[in-house]
Design an enzyme around this catalytic site. Structure first.
Site, PDB file in Angstrom:
ATOM      1  N   LYS A  27       0.825  -1.200   0.000  1.00  0.00           N
ATOM      2  CA  LYS A  27       0.000   0.000   0.000  1.00  0.00           C
ATOM      3  C   LYS A  27       0.867   1.261   0.000  1.00  0.00           C
ATOM      4  O   LYS A  27       0.642   2.183  -0.784  1.00  0.00           O
ATOM      5  CB  LYS A  27      -0.918  -0.023   1.233  1.00  0.00           C
ATOM      6  CG  LYS A  27      -1.874   1.150   1.267  1.00  0.00           C
ATOM      7  CD  LYS A  27      -2.758   1.087   2.485  1.00  0.00           C
ATOM      8  CE  LYS A  27      -3.712  -0.066   2.336  1.00  0.00           C
ATOM      9  NZ  LYS A  27      -5.011   0.072   2.819  1.00  0.00           N
ATOM     10  N   ARG A 100      -3.110   2.861   8.962  1.00  0.00           N
ATOM     11  CA  ARG A 100      -3.410   1.559   8.336  1.00  0.00           C
ATOM     12  C   ARG A 100      -2.155   0.705   8.214  1.00  0.00           C
ATOM     13  O   ARG A 100      -1.059   1.229   8.085  1.00  0.00           O
ATOM     14  CB  ARG A 100      -3.923   1.743   6.899  1.00  0.00           C
ATOM     15  CG  ARG A 100      -5.211   2.476   6.778  1.00  0.00           C
ATOM     16  CD  ARG A 100      -5.497   2.671   5.289  1.00  0.00           C
ATOM     17  NE  ARG A 100      -6.376   3.787   5.072  1.00  0.00           N
ATOM     18  CZ  ARG A 100      -7.675   3.677   4.863  1.00  0.00           C
ATOM     19  NH1 ARG A 100      -8.240   2.493   4.828  1.00  0.00           N
ATOM     20  NH2 ARG A 100      -8.424   4.742   4.679  1.00  0.00           N
ATOM     21  N   GLY A 109      -7.930  -7.626   5.245  1.00  0.00           N
ATOM     22  CA  GLY A 109      -8.725  -7.771   6.465  1.00  0.00           C
ATOM     23  C   GLY A 109      -8.004  -8.462   7.609  1.00  0.00           C
ATOM     24  O   GLY A 109      -8.595  -8.709   8.658  1.00  0.00           O
ATOM     25  N   MET A 111      -5.193  -7.390   9.202  1.00  0.00           N
ATOM     26  CA  MET A 111      -4.582  -6.506  10.194  1.00  0.00           C
ATOM     27  C   MET A 111      -5.497  -5.299  10.429  1.00  0.00           C
ATOM     28  O   MET A 111      -6.583  -5.233   9.871  1.00  0.00           O
ATOM     29  CB  MET A 111      -3.203  -6.095   9.728  1.00  0.00           C
ATOM     30  CG  MET A 111      -2.218  -7.240   9.827  1.00  0.00           C
ATOM     31  SD  MET A 111      -0.575  -6.751   9.395  1.00  0.00           S
ATOM     32  CE  MET A 111      -0.674  -6.565   7.658  1.00  0.00           C
ATOM     33  N   ARG A 369      -4.472  -0.765  -6.767  1.00  0.00           N
ATOM     34  CA  ARG A 369      -3.693  -2.009  -6.736  1.00  0.00           C
ATOM     35  C   ARG A 369      -4.147  -2.881  -7.898  1.00  0.00           C
ATOM     36  O   ARG A 369      -5.209  -2.621  -8.491  1.00  0.00           O
ATOM     37  CB  ARG A 369      -3.887  -2.737  -5.408  1.00  0.00           C
ATOM     38  CG  ARG A 369      -5.326  -3.070  -5.151  1.00  0.00           C
ATOM     39  CD  ARG A 369      -5.537  -3.678  -3.787  1.00  0.00           C
ATOM     40  NE  ARG A 369      -6.969  -3.641  -3.513  1.00  0.00           N
ATOM     41  CZ  ARG A 369      -7.516  -3.886  -2.358  1.00  0.00           C
ATOM     42  NH1 ARG A 369      -6.775  -4.168  -1.329  1.00  0.00           N
ATOM     43  NH2 ARG A 369      -8.813  -3.851  -2.210  1.00  0.00           N
ATOM     44  N   HIS A 487      -9.119 -44.970  -7.655  1.00  0.00           N
ATOM     45  CA  HIS A 487      -9.866 -45.283  -8.869  1.00  0.00           C
ATOM     46  C   HIS A 487     -10.810 -44.146  -9.254  1.00  0.00           C
ATOM     47  O   HIS A 487     -10.809 -43.655 -10.378  1.00  0.00           O
ATOM     48  CB  HIS A 487     -10.638 -46.585  -8.651  1.00  0.00           C
ATOM     49  CG  HIS A 487     -11.492 -46.967  -9.810  1.00  0.00           C
ATOM     50  ND1 HIS A 487     -12.835 -46.717  -9.837  1.00  0.00           N
ATOM     51  CD2 HIS A 487     -11.172 -47.519 -10.989  1.00  0.00           C
ATOM     52  CE1 HIS A 487     -13.314 -47.143 -10.993  1.00  0.00           C
ATOM     53  NE2 HIS A 487     -12.332 -47.647 -11.708  1.00  0.00           N
ATOM     54  N   SER A 800       8.914 -43.414 -19.233  1.00  0.00           N
ATOM     55  CA  SER A 800       7.801 -42.544 -18.850  1.00  0.00           C
ATOM     56  C   SER A 800       7.594 -42.721 -17.356  1.00  0.00           C
ATOM     57  O   SER A 800       7.375 -43.838 -16.877  1.00  0.00           O
ATOM     58  CB  SER A 800       6.539 -42.931 -19.620  1.00  0.00           C
ATOM     59  OG  SER A 800       5.467 -42.147 -19.163  1.00  0.00           O
ATOM     60  N   CYS A 867       3.701 -39.719 -17.079  1.00  0.00           N
ATOM     61  CA  CYS A 867       2.285 -39.983 -17.346  1.00  0.00           C
ATOM     62  C   CYS A 867       1.490 -40.175 -16.061  1.00  0.00           C
ATOM     63  O   CYS A 867       0.311 -40.471 -16.089  1.00  0.00           O
ATOM     64  CB  CYS A 867       2.118 -41.169 -18.284  1.00  0.00           C
ATOM     65  SG  CYS A 867       2.731 -42.701 -17.590  1.00  0.00           S
ATOM     66  N   TYR A 887       8.410 -34.414 -22.492  1.00  0.00           N
ATOM     67  CA  TYR A 887       6.980 -34.083 -22.481  1.00  0.00           C
ATOM     68  C   TYR A 887       6.329 -34.445 -21.156  1.00  0.00           C
ATOM     69  O   TYR A 887       6.890 -35.205 -20.358  1.00  0.00           O
ATOM     70  CB  TYR A 887       6.247 -34.814 -23.623  1.00  0.00           C
ATOM     71  CG  TYR A 887       6.149 -36.319 -23.423  1.00  0.00           C
ATOM     72  CD1 TYR A 887       5.118 -36.879 -22.671  1.00  0.00           C
ATOM     73  CD2 TYR A 887       7.094 -37.174 -23.976  1.00  0.00           C
ATOM     74  CE1 TYR A 887       5.039 -38.249 -22.484  1.00  0.00           C
ATOM     75  CE2 TYR A 887       7.023 -38.541 -23.790  1.00  0.00           C
ATOM     76  CZ  TYR A 887       5.992 -39.076 -23.036  1.00  0.00           C
ATOM     77  OH  TYR A 887       5.912 -40.424 -22.822  1.00  0.00           O
TER      78      TYR A 887
HETATM   79  C1  PEP Z   1       1.533 -44.282 -12.517  1.00  0.00           C
HETATM   80  O1  PEP Z   1       1.792 -45.168 -11.717  1.00  0.00           O
HETATM   81  O2  PEP Z   1       1.913 -43.102 -12.369  1.00  0.00           O
HETATM   82  C2  PEP Z   1       0.724 -44.557 -13.714  1.00  0.00           C
HETATM   83  C3  PEP Z   1       0.533 -43.647 -14.644  1.00  0.00           C
HETATM   84  O3  PEP Z   1       0.127 -45.768 -13.797  1.00  0.00           O
HETATM   85  P1  PEP Z   1      -1.168 -46.203 -12.999  1.00  0.00           P
HETATM   86  O4  PEP Z   1      -1.731 -45.007 -12.336  1.00  0.00           O
HETATM   87  O5  PEP Z   1      -2.079 -46.771 -14.002  1.00  0.00           O
HETATM   88  O6  PEP Z   1      -0.608 -47.208 -12.059  1.00  0.00           O
END
Ligand code: PEP
Ligand code: MG
Length: 927
Positions: A27, A100, A109, A111, A369, A487, A800, A867, A887
């Protein structure tokens, strides 16, 4: 040189500027910039900022101030007096000030603030005169000061312990005021007359003496120092401390104190106060947008007692369209304000949130601000400002947070309404967005009720693959158990569906068809609403807003991100539909195609039945027969996906889950299976029993299945190569990458690659082809695999990271049961975050680093991706970028977020690099 503790601003000049946020707080730095920068020099009420260093000193020296501060403050105050042509404590022409807080980062809010400091019995007559005889206004200001001061300075800052929240001095004074209003038959505070207010001030003072044992200080100096001390003390107030913990603000920062001359928007019909934005924070329109109130104080605009009027036509809404705009009522002042807000935006290169006051026809700027905005507006403003050349490409990318982008991809609960709701139960935010529906407790009901046109939320203790149809049908899924990679969470995220898991406090009673939490029980059919982004569940049906329109703006924005990012972004997709969705969101391939998903949900009946036959079969012949029947289904699925991703790589993973997951539980299905296999129910039960494992996640899964049942791997590999060969014949460019899961030893992988290579030769021969573009690789998801990555890279062409399993096995936390104890870990800050949501960089991340170093040393062109679910988490994406991966891969709905996160990662790294270079140049001292 003597240390400077006080920085003045006002009269077109300022000692400080915007870059001094660490010293002056956000401020203070902004006030200095607005008042003193040559481009601005705005009409800011003059004042001064006491630095955060004084706060640090105050705490390091038993709550005392540095020597010389009093003198400096006296001088700074004189300067303000000169500019305002009023004197602090002067009975004839008194100056009043506000006191202030202001930390480096805004802590809204958290202080304290005290207004009207300097108003005493002695100065009252002077202020009445200055206000043109408005004694009601003056006594109202006085009673506000007494209330605020006794609460903030005399009670809170003095550390007075209260038995309960409602027993504070402020509540007691409010009671007195309410009593008087009732006696006189008044409805609102504005009905109070001057005499009433005078009387209230007297009663307030005697109550304060009675409760706190001290007189209210009717002395300007005392009020000022009391106020300053209270602001410093409020840095260590309970609220501020917990806010700092949540926001990660260090305790050492301290707050600055801003002392500024008061200007009044409540001095009659030529006075007003308001708040405005340089662009619409709700949709990003490049239009000045705001509200104001005539004859009011700033807090009245926020308090919602009176309906504020729109500043201009554009700001009109249903609630205020009858009211006179500032543009109509005070056209000259509106024009001045309009010009100022344009200048402010140009100067700061961002949308600004401003507060202004008009005192007797004179405009003052109280604050500006960076304005908060929703996701939709954030993207729009970034794209527009880039077009207007107000910002560059890098700035535009950094202006949108990944969470804001997420808002654009899912409907969300109307934030205004959500703010007012009480949370029914909290869980882990597994699938983003909001959803409302009626509670059902099993998948069949979910499907049935949905067919009847109802909207349902499927509530389960936990979910398993048999629930998939119900999960698909439901608006959202809520489970009492499970973690971020359970799951339910995986499936829901894959579909972009709202989902909350691991609500430890939720009790689900399937028999009674009820769910309860904290003594509240809801029956089947009750409406609930989920905020899957935050993990909050509410009772009832709350309204949603759909922010997903205007996709062309989003597409534009993401194109800008792509021009900067280095990481590739792929999608995890298990069906051709997912693959198409991923492409639409800009995925450059598939990072994980979990073959087993063809056995869940719609259309899975037939392949699932054959898979079950294969699982239950006892001999190799039985199994081969079942596999032959299964082959066409697998080939069709793989082919559809390779086709949808034509030209882009598709990582096809061989079967991973422990087989018992697919054994039917319903009697009807079991009977069908026993008939088809020509075995008795007893025999079937005994074969199924043999599949039982105490710890299936560490059991017979992944590559281990392929080792014991090589024919299972062979069938899948053949399906992949055959599918690719057929597509080549159709003129397509399939590019499969075959991936073996749960590998810990290079020999496991070699065993499977031997099968793959043999099948590859056979398929080439069969289709009379010279080659099929493909790669053979592995998941890295077992800690041992990270350590021996050099050996693995000798044969694997790509890695991966399966960070779901790597986290599970690295920590030894079951990914399905973590929901039961994770909340305690987070509350006790044993872990900063859920490691299944964001990579634990110092532990699991270190394993990844080792793996990459060893893998690339062995094979420099090794392709490396991720992944696990972390591939869609912005902080993890940043980490993957720094590790030099090729990636990230995530569920289709996270692809845009990963694209943004990947671009931001590049810019963050660049900024860090520049900073380090600057520091290491000779002559540059690090600060
Ligand atoms: C993992 O284990 O990160 C993965 C992608 O495989 P899953 O979740 O199917 O075990
Ligand atoms: Mg895994």
């Amino acid at each position: 040189m003597k240390q400077k503790y006080i920085y003045s601003f006002g009269g077109g000049k300022a000692d400080g500027n915007e870059s001094m946020k660490n010293l002056l707080g956000g401020k203070g730095a902004n006030l200095a910039e607005m008042a003193g920068h040559p481009n601005l020099r705005l009409p800011v009420p003059p004042g001064f900022t006491i630095t955060t260093e004084v706060c640090t000193y105050y705490y390091d020296h038993k709550r005392t101030y540095p020597k010389g501060l009093t003198l400096d403050l006296g001088r700074a105050l004189q300067q303000v007096e000169k500019l305002m042509k009023r004197k602090f404590g002067d009975p004839v022409n008194p100056l009043l000030v506000s006191v202030r807080s202001g930390a480096r980062k805004s802590m809204p809010g958290m202080m304290e603030t005290i207004l009207n400091v300097g108003l005493t019995e002695k100065t009252i007559p002077g202020l009445i005169k200055h206000s043109g005889g408005n004694d009601r206004f003056v006594y109202d200001a006085y009673r506000r000061l007494i209330m605020m001061y006794s609460d903030v300075v005399m009670e809170k800052a003095a550390g007075v312990e209260l038995e309960d929240e409602g027993a504070g001095i402020r509540r007691q004074l409010e009671h007195i005021m309410d009593r008087l209003k009732k006696q006189k038959g008044y409805r609102t505070d504005t009905d109070l007359k001057t005499e009433d207010l005078k009387e209230l001030c007297v009663q307030f003072k005697s109550k304060i003496k009675e409760v706190l044992g001290k007189e209210f200080p009717d002395d300007p100096e005392k009020q000022l120092w009391g106020g300053i001390g209270a602001v410093f003390a409020s840095w260590n107030g309970k609220r501020a401390i917990s806010y700092r913990r949540i926001e990660g603000i260090p305790d050492e920062w301290g707050t600055a104190v801003n002392v500024q001359s008061m200007v009044f928007g409540n001095m009659g019909s030529d006075s007003a106060t308001g708040v405005a934005f340089t662009r619409n924070p709700g949709n990003g329109d490049n239009k000045f947008y705001g509200e104001y109130l005539i004859d009011a104080q700033g807090e009245d605009v926020v308090a919602g007692i009176r309906t504020p009027a729109p500043v201009n036509e554009y700001s009109k809404s249903e609630h205020n369209k009858e009211l006179i705009t500032l543009e109509q009522g005070m056209p000259k002042l509106y024009k001045a304000l309009f010009d100022i807000q344009r200048r402010l935006e140009k100067h700061y290169h961002d949308m600004q949130d401003i507060e202004f006051t008009i005192e007797k026809g004179r405009l003052f700027m109280l604050q500006c601000r960076v304005g908060k905005r929703n996701g939709h507006a954030a993207v729009r403003i970034a794209v527009d400002m880039l077009k207007e050349k107000l910002i560059d490409r890098e700035t535009a990318i950094m202006r949108v947070t990944p969470d804001q982008l997420d808002e654009l991809l899912h409907p969300i609960i109307d934030p205004k309404i959500e703010k007012e709701q009480k949370i029914f139960v909290k869980g882990l935010p597994a699938g983003p967005g909001g959803a409302s529906g009626q509670v059902v407790f099993n998948a069949l009901d979910a499907v049935e009720w949905t067919k009847q046109g109802k909207k349902v939320i499927l509530v389960r203790e936990e979910t398993n693959p048999e629930d998939v149809e119900g999960m698909r049908a439901a608006q959202a899924i809520l489970t009492a158990r499970g973690g971020m990679t359970s799951h339910a969470a995986l499936v829901a995220r894959g579909w972009g569906k709202c989902c909350i898991v691991g609500c430890g406090k939720l009790h689900v009673d399937y028999k009674a068809k009820t769910l309860s939490s904290d003594g509240v029980t809801l029956k089947e059919g009750s409406w609930i609403t989920l905020n899957g982004t935050r993990g909050n569940v509410y009772q009832g049906q709350l309204p949603m807003i759909d922010a997903s329109s205007e996709n062309s703006i989003l597409a534009n924005f993401l194109k800008v991100c792509d021009s900067v990012k280095k990481l590739g972004v792929r999608t995890n997709a298990d069906t051709p539909e997912d693959a198409q969705a991923g492409r639409r969101f800009g995925a450059q391939g598939i990072g994980l195609f979990r073959t087993e998903h063809m056995f869940y949900g719609k259309g899975s009946e037939e392949p699932l039945f054959r898979l079950r036959k294969m699982i239950i079969s006892k001999t190799v012949e039985e199994r081969r027969r079942a596999l032959d029947e299964l082959y066409p289904y697998v080939k069709k699925d793989v082919k559809g996906t390779l086709e949808a991703m034509d030209g882009y790589p598709v990582v096809v993973r061989l079967l991973d889950p422990p087989l018992h997951e697919f054994v039917p539980r319903e009697r009807g299905k079991l009977e069908e299976l026993s008939r088809d296999l020509h075995i008795t129910m007893d025999e079937l039960a005994s074969r199924a029993e043999n599949l039982h494992e105490s710890n299936p996640m560490m059991g017979h899964r992944g590559v281990r299945l392929g080792i014991t049942y090589p024919e299972v791997s062979e069938m899948q590999i053949r399906a992949v190569f055959d599918a690719a060969a057929e597509l080549i014949a159709e003129g397509k460019k399939p590019y499969p990458e075959i991936m073996i899961p749960v590998v810990g030893h290079v020999k496991e992988l070699q065993d499977q690659f031997d099968i793959a290579k043999r099948v590859y030769r056979e398929v080439l021969e069969k289709h009379k082809l010279k080659s099929i573009k493909h790669m053979l690789g592995t998941m890295i998801e077992i800690p041992r695999a990270c350590i021996v990555s050099d050996q693995i890279a000798e044969i694997a062409q790509f890695f991966s990271f399966g960070t779901n399993d790597l986290t599970q096995m690295g920590f030894g936390f079951s990914r399905d049961d973590i929901g039961s104890f994770l909340p305690d870990y987070l509350v006790k800050t044993i872990l900063p975050d859920d490691p299944f949501q964001t990579i634990d960089q110092e532990g699991i991340g270190e394993l990844m680093k080792i793996s990459i170093e060893r893998g690339r040393k062995q094979r420099p062109n090794l392709e490396i991706g991720i992944c696990g679910e972390h591939g869609g988490d912005p902080r993890s994406v940043d980490f993957c970028h720094r590790l030099g991966m090729d990636y990230v891969s995530c569920s289709p709905f996270r692809v845009p977020i990963a694209r943004l996160a990947a671009a931001q990662a590049v810019l963050r790294q660049k900024a860090l690099q520049t900073k380090t270079n600057r520091k290491s140049k000779p002559g540059n001292k690090s600060k």
